[in-house]
Design an enzyme around this catalytic site. Structure first.
Site: not given
Length: 115
Positions: A67-69
């Site tokens: 998960v990132c932004y």
């Protein structure tokens, strides 16, 4: 020899996996302050210093979700992790921002991992 790669994962599928208590590893590669402000339950913050521990501890046969932004930088991280021997690697489409919009009830805050 096959090239190591990842798969895209949408929020609805991940939500179903969490509902079913499917064993998986969730890693969040955002900065520590963003992670502390809110993250997916059960996720662990992953930065460069945390990579050796992840490589040593994580089950390489269960799904690994990055998960990132917004779902862009997680693709690079997922590609790299797939090259480290993880069998089933995913990048969360839309990232944390998309997840938070679709599942605000499934966001926790705090520095500690919610395992």
């Amino acid at each position: 020899m096959t090239s190591s790669s990842f798969q895209h994962l949408d929020a609805a599928t991940l939500s179903g996996w969490l509902d079913a208590a499917r064993p998986l590893t969730l890693v969040d590669i955002r900065d520590p302050a963003s992670f502390a402000a809110g993250h997916l339950p059960g996720s662990r913050h992953l930065d460069n210093e945390g990579v050796p521990a992840l490589l040593a501890e994580a089950d390489r046969e269960q799904p690994l979700v990055v998960v990132c932004y917004h779902g862009h930088s997680s693709q690079q991280a997922a590609t790299w992790l797939a090259g480290q021997g993880f069998d089933d690697v995913y990048s969360l489409d839309g990232g944390f921002t998309g997840w938070q919009m679709q599942h605000p009830e499934r966001v926790v805050a705090g520095d500690a991992d919610e395992a």
